[in-house]
Design a protein around this motif. Structure first.
Motif, PDB file in Angstrom:
ATOM      1  N   UNK A   1     -12.310  -6.271   0.934  1.00 37.64           N
ATOM      2  CA  UNK A   1     -13.253  -5.133   0.902  1.00 37.64           C
ATOM      3  C   UNK A   1     -12.547  -3.582   1.105  1.00 37.64           C
ATOM      4  N   UNK A   2     -11.395  -3.783   1.925  1.00 34.06           N
ATOM      5  CA  UNK A   2     -10.885  -2.465   1.931  1.00 34.06           C
ATOM      6  C   UNK A   2     -10.180  -2.081   0.752  1.00 34.06           C
ATOM      7  N   UNK A   3      -9.481  -2.846  -0.001  1.00 33.23           N
ATOM      8  CA  UNK A   3      -8.784  -2.732  -1.127  1.00 33.23           C
ATOM      9  C   UNK A   3      -9.863  -2.061  -2.199  1.00 33.23           C
ATOM     10  N   UNK A   4     -10.893  -2.760  -2.298  1.00 30.07           N
ATOM     11  CA  UNK A   4     -12.037  -2.155  -3.077  1.00 30.07           C
ATOM     12  C   UNK A   4     -12.396  -0.650  -2.641  1.00 30.07           C
ATOM     13  N   UNK A   5     -12.537  -0.391  -1.328  1.00 32.21           N
ATOM     14  CA  UNK A   5     -12.957   0.798  -0.695  1.00 32.21           C
ATOM     15  C   UNK A   5     -11.891   1.863  -1.293  1.00 32.21           C
ATOM     16  N   UNK A   6     -10.667   1.353  -1.104  1.00 32.94           N
ATOM     17  CA  UNK A   6      -9.595   2.378  -1.450  1.00 32.94           C
ATOM     18  C   UNK A   6      -9.441   2.760  -2.792  1.00 32.94           C
ATOM     19  N   UNK A   7      -9.774   1.746  -3.792  1.00 37.02           N
ATOM     20  CA  UNK A   7      -9.630   1.951  -5.270  1.00 37.02           C
ATOM     21  C   UNK A   7     -10.769   2.898  -5.545  1.00 37.02           C
ATOM     22  N   UNK A   8     -11.963   2.845  -5.029  1.00 36.68           N
ATOM     23  CA  UNK A   8     -13.156   3.629  -5.207  1.00 36.68           C
ATOM     24  C   UNK A   8     -12.980   4.903  -5.025  1.00 36.68           C
ATOM     25  N   UNK A   9     -12.295   5.193  -3.642  1.00 32.76           N
ATOM     26  CA  UNK A   9     -11.915   6.560  -3.205  1.00 32.76           C
ATOM     27  C   UNK A   9     -11.059   7.176  -4.193  1.00 32.76           C
ATOM     28  N   UNK A  10      -9.968   6.409  -4.654  1.00 33.00           N
ATOM     29  CA  UNK A  10      -8.839   7.133  -5.339  1.00 33.00           C
ATOM     30  C   UNK A  10      -9.343   7.269  -6.944  1.00 33.00           C
ATOM     31  N   UNK A  11     -10.567   6.768  -7.232  1.00 29.99           N
ATOM     32  CA  UNK A  11     -10.800   6.528  -8.643  1.00 29.99           C
ATOM     33  C   UNK A  11     -12.108   7.299  -8.995  1.00 29.99           C
TER      34      UNK A  11
END
Ligand code: DGT
Length: 230
Positions: free
Chosen positions: A131-141
């Motif tokens: 979930x955290x990896x998804x969150x970080x990807x969304x925030x960066x992209x």
């Protein structure tokens, strides 16, 4: 991760505004977010985006909110994964008005609910990391920045009373201790050390008061949101 929240919002502000001025209304379950947002229906330049609870209770006839409360160990991951999707959708939804007001955000899902489920052992390490990896990807992209947060601060006891009064069936098992945990996580995120964060600016509203008293507060805050010069 909490520290990077300001950076996400700041970075997006400099990116030639691919989004409207975005106000997010946050607060515990039962803090009065819906009532607060209803007040803004009268303003033509504000578009309201309510939390997609109806989707959460009926995804192809599956009540994800209900099963998450009934058996969090089994369904927390599924539920949070869907919350994250619907929240990104809300952040990215087109908004013709210059001001977008959202009920909750991707951030409270991550910083309050996901954190809480993990701390209580309802999300395992691998689930939390995904979930955290998804969150970080969304925030960066994606441009999902926020320009202002209105934090409806309540005592967990008051939130519990309101929640009981509303009587949403899925929430019948929600306890005071759960609301206390969520309250503490909202505080840690938005008012670390008791002081509201400044980037993005957090406007703290004492939402323990009656709804008629809150009306006055809403009138006071409306010009801050609707008559900005940017
Ligand atoms: P209000 O108008 O302040 O009374 O707002 P509510 O209580 O209608 O809306 P909210 O967002 O506090 O919660 C609706 C329900 O969804 C409530 O049972 C908590 C749950 N919920 C919201 N976001 C999440 C999330 O990210 N994870 C989990 N596990 N539950 C969530």
């Amino acid at each position: 991760l909490l520290r990077s929240f300001s950076q996400i919002c700041r970075r997006d502000m400099s990116s030639l505004r691919s989004r409207p001025y975005t106000v997010v209304v946050e607060g515990n379950i039962g803090s009065g977010k819906t009532t607060f947002m209803d007040h803004f229906k009268q303003y033509e330049d504000v578009a309201l985006f309510s939390e997609p609870v109806d989707k959460w209770t009926n995804v192809e006839s599956h009540n994800l909110l209900g099963i998450m409360y009934k058996d969090p160990k089994k369904w927390a991951m599924t539920f949070q994964s869907y919350v994250q999707l619907t929240m990104v959708n809300m952040h990215k939804q087109r908004c013709p008005e210059p001001i977008k007001m959202m009920e909750r955000s991707l951030y409270s899902a991550r910083f309050c609910f996901v954190e809480n489920l993990y701390e209580n052992g309802y999300l395992d390490g691998p689930e939390y990391v995904v979930l955290d990896e998804w969150f970080k990807w969304i925030c960066s992209n994606l441009d999902i920045g926020v320009d202002m947060i209105v934090y409806l601060r309540t005592h967990p006891e008051v939130a519990l009373e309101r929640m009981k009064l509303r009587g949403r069936e899925e929430e019948s098992c929600v306890s005071l201790s759960y609301l206390r945990q969520l309250h503490n996580l909202h505080e840690k995120w938005l008012c670390p050390g008791g002081v509201p964060i400044t980037s993005p600016p957090v406007y703290v509203v004492d939402a323990n008061r009656s709804f008629s008293e809150m009306e006055k507060e809403m009138k006071r805050i409306s010009p801050l949101i609707c008559n900005r010069n940017n």
